[in-house]
Design a protein around this motif. Sequence first.
Motif, PDB file in Angstrom:
ATOM      1  N   VAL A  49       0.836  -1.196   0.000  1.00 40.55           N
ATOM      2  CA  VAL A  49       0.000   0.000   0.000  1.00 40.55           C
ATOM      3  C   VAL A  49       0.875   1.253   0.000  1.00 40.55           C
ATOM      4  CG1 VAL A  49      -1.708   1.340   1.288  1.00 40.55           C
ATOM      5  CG2 VAL A  49      -1.902  -1.155   1.189  1.00 40.55           C
ATOM      6  N   ALA A  50       1.759   1.360   0.991  1.00 44.96           N
ATOM      7  CA  ALA A  50       2.611   2.538   1.110  1.00 44.96           C
ATOM      8  C   ALA A  50       3.789   2.196   2.001  1.00 44.96           C
ATOM      9  CB  ALA A  50       1.840   3.719   1.689  1.00 44.96           C
ATOM     10  N   ARG A  51       4.873   2.892   1.823  1.00 41.78           N
ATOM     11  CA  ARG A  51       5.995   2.713   2.727  1.00 41.78           C
ATOM     12  C   ARG A  51       6.756   4.021   2.849  1.00 41.78           C
ATOM     13  NH1 ARG A  51      11.273   2.003   0.462  1.00 41.78           N
ATOM     14  NH2 ARG A  51      11.235   1.706  -1.801  1.00 41.78           N
ATOM     15  N   MET A  52       7.547   4.093   3.930  1.00 41.80           N
ATOM     16  CA  MET A  52       8.403   5.245   4.158  1.00 41.80           C
ATOM     17  C   MET A  52       9.822   4.744   4.334  1.00 41.80           C
ATOM     18  SD  MET A  52       7.955   8.381   6.829  1.00 41.80           S
ATOM     19  CE  MET A  52       6.733   9.133   5.759  1.00 41.80           C
ATOM     20  N   SER A  53      10.714   5.292   3.547  1.00 41.32           N
ATOM     21  CA  SER A  53      12.098   4.844   3.596  1.00 41.32           C
ATOM     22  C   SER A  53      12.821   5.448   4.797  1.00 41.32           C
ATOM     23  CB  SER A  53      12.823   5.235   2.304  1.00 41.32           C
ATOM     24  OG  SER A  53      13.031   6.639   2.275  1.00 41.32           O
ATOM     25  N   ARG A  54      14.033   4.967   5.024  1.00 36.48           N
ATOM     26  CA  ARG A  54      14.862   5.539   6.100  1.00 36.48           C
ATOM     27  C   ARG A  54      15.080   7.035   5.894  1.00 36.48           C
ATOM     28  NH1 ARG A  54      17.407   1.043   4.424  1.00 36.48           N
ATOM     29  NH2 ARG A  54      17.604  -0.723   5.842  1.00 36.48           N
ATOM     30  N   GLN A  55      15.073   7.452   4.638  1.00 39.55           N
ATOM     31  CA  GLN A  55      15.286   8.870   4.322  1.00 39.55           C
ATOM     32  C   GLN A  55      13.977   9.648   4.364  1.00 39.55           C
ATOM     33  OE1 GLN A  55      16.257   6.305   2.230  1.00 39.55           O
ATOM     34  NE2 GLN A  55      18.338   6.208   3.084  1.00 39.55           N
ATOM     35  N   SER A  56      12.918   8.992   4.877  1.00 39.71           N
ATOM     36  CA  SER A  56      11.600   9.624   5.008  1.00 39.71           C
ATOM     37  C   SER A  56      10.963   9.956   3.673  1.00 39.71           C
ATOM     38  CB  SER A  56      11.674  10.883   5.885  1.00 39.71           C
ATOM     39  OG  SER A  56      12.087  10.554   7.189  1.00 39.71           O
ATOM     40  N   ILE A  57      11.300   9.195   2.655  1.00 39.02           N
ATOM     41  CA  ILE A  57      10.639   9.340   1.364  1.00 39.02           C
ATOM     42  C   ILE A  57       9.458   8.370   1.323  1.00 39.02           C
ATOM     43  CG2 ILE A  57      10.902   9.121  -1.124  1.00 39.02           C
ATOM     44  CD1 ILE A  57      13.900   9.711  -0.697  1.00 39.02           C
ATOM     45  N   ALA A  58       8.318   8.868   0.902  1.00 41.31           N
ATOM     46  CA  ALA A  58       7.108   8.055   0.864  1.00 41.31           C
ATOM     47  C   ALA A  58       6.894   7.464  -0.530  1.00 41.31           C
ATOM     48  CB  ALA A  58       5.902   8.884   1.262  1.00 41.31           C
ATOM     49  N   TYR A  59       6.459   6.217  -0.544  1.00 42.10           N
ATOM     50  CA  TYR A  59       6.138   5.519  -1.780  1.00 42.10           C
ATOM     51  C   TYR A  59       4.731   4.957  -1.640  1.00 42.10           C
ATOM     52  CZ  TYR A  59      11.211   5.602  -2.430  1.00 42.10           C
ATOM     53  OH  TYR A  59      12.518   5.998  -2.562  1.00 42.10           O
ATOM     54  N   TYR A  60       3.987   4.976  -2.741  1.00 48.06           N
ATOM     55  CA  TYR A  60       2.601   4.532  -2.709  1.00 48.06           C
ATOM     56  C   TYR A  60       2.296   3.599  -3.878  1.00 48.06           C
ATOM     57  CZ  TYR A  60       2.006   8.461   0.500  1.00 48.06           C
ATOM     58  OH  TYR A  60       2.124   9.327   1.562  1.00 48.06           O
ATOM     59  N   ALA A  61       1.380   2.698  -3.621  1.00 44.64           N
ATOM     60  CA  ALA A  61       0.818   1.926  -4.714  1.00 44.64           C
ATOM     61  C   ALA A  61      -0.021   2.862  -5.581  1.00 44.64           C
ATOM     62  CB  ALA A  61      -0.041   0.794  -4.165  1.00 44.64           C
ATOM     63  N   ASP A  62      -0.053   2.596  -6.870  1.00 44.28           N
ATOM     64  CA  ASP A  62      -0.816   3.453  -7.780  1.00 44.28           C
ATOM     65  C   ASP A  62      -2.284   3.556  -7.368  1.00 44.28           C
ATOM     66  OD1 ASP A  62       0.976   2.413 -10.810  1.00 44.28           O
ATOM     67  OD2 ASP A  62       1.455   3.893  -9.264  1.00 44.28           O
ATOM     68  N   SER A  63      -2.807   2.485  -6.819  1.00 43.29           N
ATOM     69  CA  SER A  63      -4.228   2.443  -6.499  1.00 43.29           C
ATOM     70  C   SER A  63      -4.620   3.361  -5.354  1.00 43.29           C
ATOM     71  CB  SER A  63      -4.647   1.008  -6.161  1.00 43.29           C
ATOM     72  OG  SER A  63      -3.907   0.532  -5.049  1.00 43.29           O
ATOM     73  N   VAL A  64      -3.622   3.796  -4.564  1.00 39.26           N
ATOM     74  CA  VAL A  64      -3.933   4.651  -3.415  1.00 39.26           C
ATOM     75  C   VAL A  64      -3.321   6.037  -3.534  1.00 39.26           C
ATOM     76  CG1 VAL A  64      -4.067   2.589  -1.962  1.00 39.26           C
ATOM     77  CG2 VAL A  64      -1.973   3.971  -1.945  1.00 39.26           C
ATOM     78  N   LEU A  65      -2.575   6.253  -4.584  1.00 40.27           N
ATOM     79  CA  LEU A  65      -1.905   7.545  -4.774  1.00 40.27           C
ATOM     80  C   LEU A  65      -2.928   8.670  -4.771  1.00 40.27           C
ATOM     81  CD1 LEU A  65       0.989   8.544  -5.283  1.00 40.27           C
ATOM     82  CD2 LEU A  65       0.485   8.455  -7.733  1.00 40.27           C
ATOM     83  N   ASP A  66      -2.596   9.728  -4.060  1.00 41.40           N
ATOM     84  CA  ASP A  66      -3.440  10.930  -3.930  1.00 41.40           C
ATOM     85  C   ASP A  66      -4.648  10.719  -3.027  1.00 41.40           C
ATOM     86  OD1 ASP A  66      -2.881  11.740  -7.405  1.00 41.40           O
ATOM     87  OD2 ASP A  66      -1.774  12.391  -5.626  1.00 41.40           O
ATOM     88  N   ARG A  67      -4.774   9.533  -2.454  1.00 39.79           N
ATOM     89  CA  ARG A  67      -5.859   9.292  -1.485  1.00 39.79           C
ATOM     90  C   ARG A  67      -5.324   8.934  -0.098  1.00 39.79           C
ATOM     91  NH1 ARG A  67      -9.207   5.113  -2.020  1.00 39.79           N
ATOM     92  NH2 ARG A  67      -7.712   3.799  -3.165  1.00 39.79           N
ATOM     93  N   PHE A  68      -4.213   8.231  -0.059  1.00 34.08           N
ATOM     94  CA  PHE A  68      -3.627   7.795   1.208  1.00 34.08           C
ATOM     95  C   PHE A  68      -2.342   8.579   1.475  1.00 34.08           C
ATOM     96  CE2 PHE A  68      -5.316   3.125   1.280  1.00 34.08           C
ATOM     97  CZ  PHE A  68      -6.586   3.600   1.070  1.00 34.08           C
ATOM     98  N   THR A  69      -2.051   8.780   2.763  1.00 31.53           N
ATOM     99  CA  THR A  69      -0.819   9.450   3.157  1.00 31.53           C
ATOM    100  C   THR A  69      -0.181   8.698   4.312  1.00 31.53           C
ATOM    101  OG1 THR A  69      -1.738  11.604   2.529  1.00 31.53           O
ATOM    102  CG2 THR A  69       0.205  11.607   3.938  1.00 31.53           C
ATOM    103  N   ILE A  70       1.075   8.344   4.128  1.00 30.12           N
ATOM    104  CA  ILE A  70       1.827   7.679   5.185  1.00 30.12           C
ATOM    105  C   ILE A  70       2.654   8.718   5.918  1.00 30.12           C
ATOM    106  CG2 ILE A  70       3.767   7.105   3.651  1.00 30.12           C
ATOM    107  CD1 ILE A  70       4.085   4.488   5.226  1.00 30.12           C
ATOM    108  N   SER A  71       2.713   8.588   7.230  1.00 31.55           N
ATOM    109  CA  SER A  71       3.505   9.519   8.027  1.00 31.55           C
ATOM    110  C   SER A  71       3.913   8.820   9.312  1.00 31.55           C
ATOM    111  CB  SER A  71       2.717  10.794   8.337  1.00 31.55           C
ATOM    112  OG  SER A  71       1.586  10.497   9.125  1.00 31.55           O
TER     113      SER A  71
END
Length: 122
Positions: A49-71
């Motif tokens: 669904v989503a992940r946050m890297s050690r560098q605090s960069i967020a990655y999202y699955a296309d299906s949730v992009l612009d709807r979900f936010t990881i923090s």
Amino acid sequence: QVQMVESGGGLVQTGGSLRLSCTASGDTITKAYNIGWFRQPPGKRREFVARMSRQSIAYYADSVLDRFTISRDNTKNILYLQMNKLKPEDTGVYYCGLSSGSGNSPSGFGSWGQGTQVTVSS
């Protein structure tokens, strides 16, 4: 040994919102790991669904992009997933996991919690 605990799931109508939380105990999740949210729809495999890297960069699955936010809240050792504009296809059990590597595959993550159920009604 890190133990993850997910919470915040529930039943919501299409278009609604939920915020999931993932608490880690036994270790810090802030710097040592990639931290990810995954879900397992009924009868299907666990998916990214989503992940946050050690560098605090967020990655999202296309299906949730612009709807979900990881923090994450580093002071509280908590990972969040804000989910807006929910759709019935977002239904599933949501898990958080840790990875010492990189990438989005569930096989690269571990320390899974028990998951939290999200159900989106149409």
